[in-house]
Design a protein around this motif. Structure first.
Motif, PDB file in Angstrom:
ATOM      1  N   LEU A  65       2.043 -12.835   1.012  1.00  0.00           N
ATOM      2  CA  LEU A  65       3.325 -11.825   0.680  1.00  0.00           C
ATOM      3  C   LEU A  65       2.568 -10.449   0.700  1.00  0.00           C
ATOM      4  CD1 LEU A  65       5.403 -11.619  -1.819  1.00  0.00           C
ATOM      5  CD2 LEU A  65       3.832 -11.920  -3.510  1.00  0.00           C
ATOM      6  N   HIS A  66       3.004  -9.603   0.657  1.00  0.00           N
ATOM      7  CA  HIS A  66       2.836  -7.605   0.606  1.00  0.00           C
ATOM      8  C   HIS A  66       3.816  -7.588  -0.332  1.00  0.00           C
ATOM      9  CE1 HIS A  66       2.261  -4.334   2.974  1.00  0.00           C
ATOM     10  NE2 HIS A  66       1.632  -4.275   2.153  1.00  0.00           N
ATOM     11  N   VAL A  67       2.869  -7.197  -1.721  1.00  0.00           N
ATOM     12  CA  VAL A  67       2.820  -6.923  -2.858  1.00  0.00           C
ATOM     13  C   VAL A  67       2.864  -5.452  -2.777  1.00  0.00           C
ATOM     14  CG1 VAL A  67       2.523  -6.854  -4.799  1.00  0.00           C
ATOM     15  CG2 VAL A  67       2.192  -8.873  -3.706  1.00  0.00           C
ATOM     16  N   VAL A  68       4.183  -4.625  -3.017  1.00  0.00           N
ATOM     17  CA  VAL A  68       3.615  -3.126  -2.981  1.00  0.00           C
ATOM     18  C   VAL A  68       4.300  -2.342  -3.415  1.00  0.00           C
ATOM     19  CG1 VAL A  68       3.832  -3.210  -0.800  1.00  0.00           C
ATOM     20  CG2 VAL A  68       6.127  -2.953  -2.348  1.00  0.00           C
ATOM     21  N   GLY A  69       4.251  -0.782  -4.646  1.00  0.00           N
ATOM     22  CA  GLY A  69       4.853  -0.124  -5.476  1.00  0.00           C
ATOM     23  C   GLY A  69       6.252  -0.179  -4.710  1.00  0.00           C
ATOM     24  N   LYS A  70       5.918   0.478  -4.022  1.00  0.00           N
ATOM     25  CA  LYS A  70       7.355   1.206  -3.249  1.00  0.00           C
ATOM     26  C   LYS A  70       7.670  -0.077  -1.727  1.00  0.00           C
ATOM     27  CE  LYS A  70       9.953   4.990  -1.437  1.00  0.00           C
ATOM     28  NZ  LYS A  70      10.354   6.629  -1.730  1.00  0.00           N
ATOM     29  N   ALA A  71       8.402  -0.191  -1.247  1.00  0.00           N
ATOM     30  CA  ALA A  71       8.958  -0.775   0.641  1.00  0.00           C
ATOM     31  C   ALA A  71       9.485  -0.031   0.772  1.00  0.00           C
ATOM     32  CB  ALA A  71       9.424  -2.525   0.189  1.00  0.00           C
ATOM     33  N   ASP A  72       8.529   0.842   1.655  1.00  0.00           N
ATOM     34  CA  ASP A  72       9.601   1.706   2.224  1.00  0.00           C
ATOM     35  C   ASP A  72       9.481   1.779   3.982  1.00  0.00           C
ATOM     36  OD1 ASP A  72       6.804   1.779   2.581  1.00  0.00           O
ATOM     37  OD2 ASP A  72       6.094   3.896   2.661  1.00  0.00           O
ATOM     38  N   MET A  73       8.713   0.726   3.428  1.00  0.00           N
ATOM     39  CA  MET A  73       9.602   0.045   4.842  1.00  0.00           C
ATOM     40  C   MET A  73       9.084  -2.448   5.695  1.00  0.00           C
ATOM     41  SD  MET A  73       6.167   2.189   7.801  1.00  0.00           S
ATOM     42  CE  MET A  73       6.968   1.192   9.176  1.00  0.00           C
ATOM     43  N   ASP A  74       9.052  -2.075   6.812  1.00  0.00           N
ATOM     44  CA  ASP A  74       8.340  -3.528   6.571  1.00  0.00           C
ATOM     45  C   ASP A  74       6.908  -3.571   7.698  1.00  0.00           C
ATOM     46  OD1 ASP A  74      11.468  -5.303   5.844  1.00  0.00           O
ATOM     47  OD2 ASP A  74      11.631  -5.389   7.433  1.00  0.00           O
ATOM     48  N   ALA A  75       6.353  -5.170   6.735  1.00  0.00           N
ATOM     49  CA  ALA A  75       4.674  -4.879   7.352  1.00  0.00           C
ATOM     50  C   ALA A  75       5.004  -6.232   8.575  1.00  0.00           C
ATOM     51  CB  ALA A  75       4.443  -5.750   6.245  1.00  0.00           C
ATOM     52  N   LEU A  76       4.360  -5.915   9.556  1.00  0.00           N
ATOM     53  CA  LEU A  76       4.495  -6.659  10.539  1.00  0.00           C
ATOM     54  C   LEU A  76       2.690  -7.009  11.357  1.00  0.00           C
ATOM     55  CD1 LEU A  76       5.969  -7.194  12.977  1.00  0.00           C
ATOM     56  CD2 LEU A  76       5.061  -5.618  14.280  1.00  0.00           C
ATOM     57  N   THR A  77       2.800  -8.675  11.132  1.00  0.00           N
ATOM     58  CA  THR A  77       1.208  -8.876  12.188  1.00  0.00           C
ATOM     59  C   THR A  77       1.199  -9.188  13.167  1.00  0.00           C
ATOM     60  OG1 THR A  77       1.469 -11.146  11.711  1.00  0.00           O
ATOM     61  CG2 THR A  77       1.087 -10.747   9.623  1.00  0.00           C
TER      62      THR A  77
END
Length: 431
Positions: free
Chosen positions: A84-96
């Motif tokens: 889980l990627h916890v963020v204040g603002k989801a301005d884009m998707d993450a990629l591993t």
């Protein structure tokens, strides 16, 4: 803000429902995980339920999702197991690195927590949490002070161990240097430590039975037997002083014998120093103490209580310094013995950390326990930091309490590091 977001997650200071990922999947936080202070994801082994599936893995936290790429996590295999990627603002998707897109969840810092945090940062009165101290449960305060006391002792222990390492593993030298540093009683502490590290104890041992030779070597190594060390108004008086000339001649012989180099006398501070704290007086007291052999490491370790330690650390000045504070300058006759209060300061700042560090080194729990026992036996210190906490209503019983409060002020309050403080935690979650 990211630091505060970490804090909110770690202590679960957020509404636990309803939580959803950016894709609308229900999130249940069962365990926030173990906070990682080293490289890698922020929290290890968290337990997160996404929809009907329970995931056990790592959690990464950012103020903005794009920081995942800014910090290079997409190129680091350690982030492949982020559940889980916890963020204040989801301005884009993450990629591993292995091509997966970890689920993301926006998490806001609760308004009450943010308000209280800003209050702590903006407060100009110390401590900033003063208005809730009287509301705290005694057990909360006691457990936090106990932890701070140990934390401060651990810090002093590291300094002792470092001195032993620099002295090629000699604990006797480490003890002597620690004792000398604290003979500076704050103002000249750094100078005394440099001086002690420049005194070859193995050489001095050959002359330990002769207090005059010890004093000559101690004063000479401190650079106090040179013309440069004498203030202009004392220069002529000192040059006519027979004892000064005797010490200077003796040091010249010892310096040649042992290939010694004195330190720069400019390192010693005299401004606004009370005469009994002048380096000459403290060095004479140290010379007499070293001559007596009562303050060796073996003898200090053998002492079983406060009374024995006070006796072991008793010292006074040699005959010349009973009527002088500096070379050539007379004073009212006095043995200038080290007071009980001063000896207690030396026990607190020298003996306690030495016992704890040496006990750790020798795997001797008795010595470590004795260090804590001394903290309980020693009277509470009286300084501006302790008085500040007492004004706020905190009860101070012994030196262990005051050491804890000094640690709290210097390592937490002064740094506005409220997020690591248990009192800060109580302040943030109030209301």
């Amino acid at each position: 803000m990211e630091q505060l977001l970490h804090y909110v997650w770690k202590h679960k200071l957020f509404a636990t429902a309803p939580l959803k990922t950016t894709e609308g999947v229900d999130v249940e936080v069962i365990d926030t995980g173990l906070h990682n202070t080293n490289a890698g994801p922020d929290f290890f082994n968290a337990k997160i339920k996404l929809g009907d599936t329970l995931w056990v893995g790592n959690v990464e936290i950012h103020e903005k999702a794009s920081q995942w790429f800014e910090h290079g996590h997409h190129l680091d295999a350690r982030y492949n197991n982020v559940v889980l990627h916890v963020v204040g603002k989801a301005d884009m998707d993450a990629l591993t690195l292995d091509g997966d897109m970890p689920p993301q969840m926006e998490l806001a810092v609760p308004n009450s927590v943010l308000t209280h945090y800003n209050e702590l940062l903006a407060a100009d009165k110390f401590p900033p949490c003063h208005n809730i101290l009287h509301q705290l449960a005694p057990l909360t305060l006691h457990s936090w002070l106990a932890a701070l006391q140990t934390e401060r002792l651990e810090s002093k222990t590291k300094a002792v161990i470092r001195r032993a390492e620099l002295a090629n593993g000699s604990w006797e030298d480490a003890f002597f240097i620690t004792l000398a540093r604290n003979f500076g009683f704050g103002v000249n502490g750094d100078a005394f430590e440099r001086w002690a590290a420049n005194v070859p104890l193995r050489c001095v041992d050959h002359h330990r039975d002769n207090v005059f030779q010890i004093e000559a070597l101690f004063m000479g190594q401190a650079g106090l037997l040179t013309s440069e060390s004498l203030p202009p108004r004392q220069h002529q008086m000192a040059l006519k002083d027979e004892y000064f000339e005797q010490l200077k001649k003796e040091y010249s012989y010892l310096a040649h014998k042992f290939n010694l180099q004195p330190l720069d006398p400019a390192m010693w501070l005299f401004l606004r120093l009370r005469p009994q704290n002048f380096p000459h007086i403290r060095l004479s007291q140290l010379a007499m103490l070293y001559h007596s052999r009562t303050a060796s490491l073996a003898n200090i370790v053998a002492c079983e209580g406060l009374a024995q330690l006070r006796k072991a650390l008793f010292t006074k000045v040699s005959a010349y310094w009973q009527t002088h504070f500096v070379f050539g300058g007379g004073s009212k006759s006095s043995d200038k013995a080290l007071s009980v209060a001063s000896r207690d300061v030396l026990i607190l700042n020298t003996v306690v950390p030495i016992l704890f560090a040496y006990g750790r080194h020798r795997h001797n729990d008795i010595l470590c326990e004795r260090a804590f026992q001394l903290l309980e036996e020693l009277r509470a210190e009286n300084n501006h930091i302790v008085r500040m906490w007492q004004t706020c209503g905190l009860e101070v019983k012994n030196a262990g309490d005051t050491q804890a409060l000094i640690q709290l002020k210097t390592e937490y309050c002064d740094r506005k590091d409220c997020l690591r403080c248990r009192i800060g935690y109580e302040y943030l979650k109030k209301g």
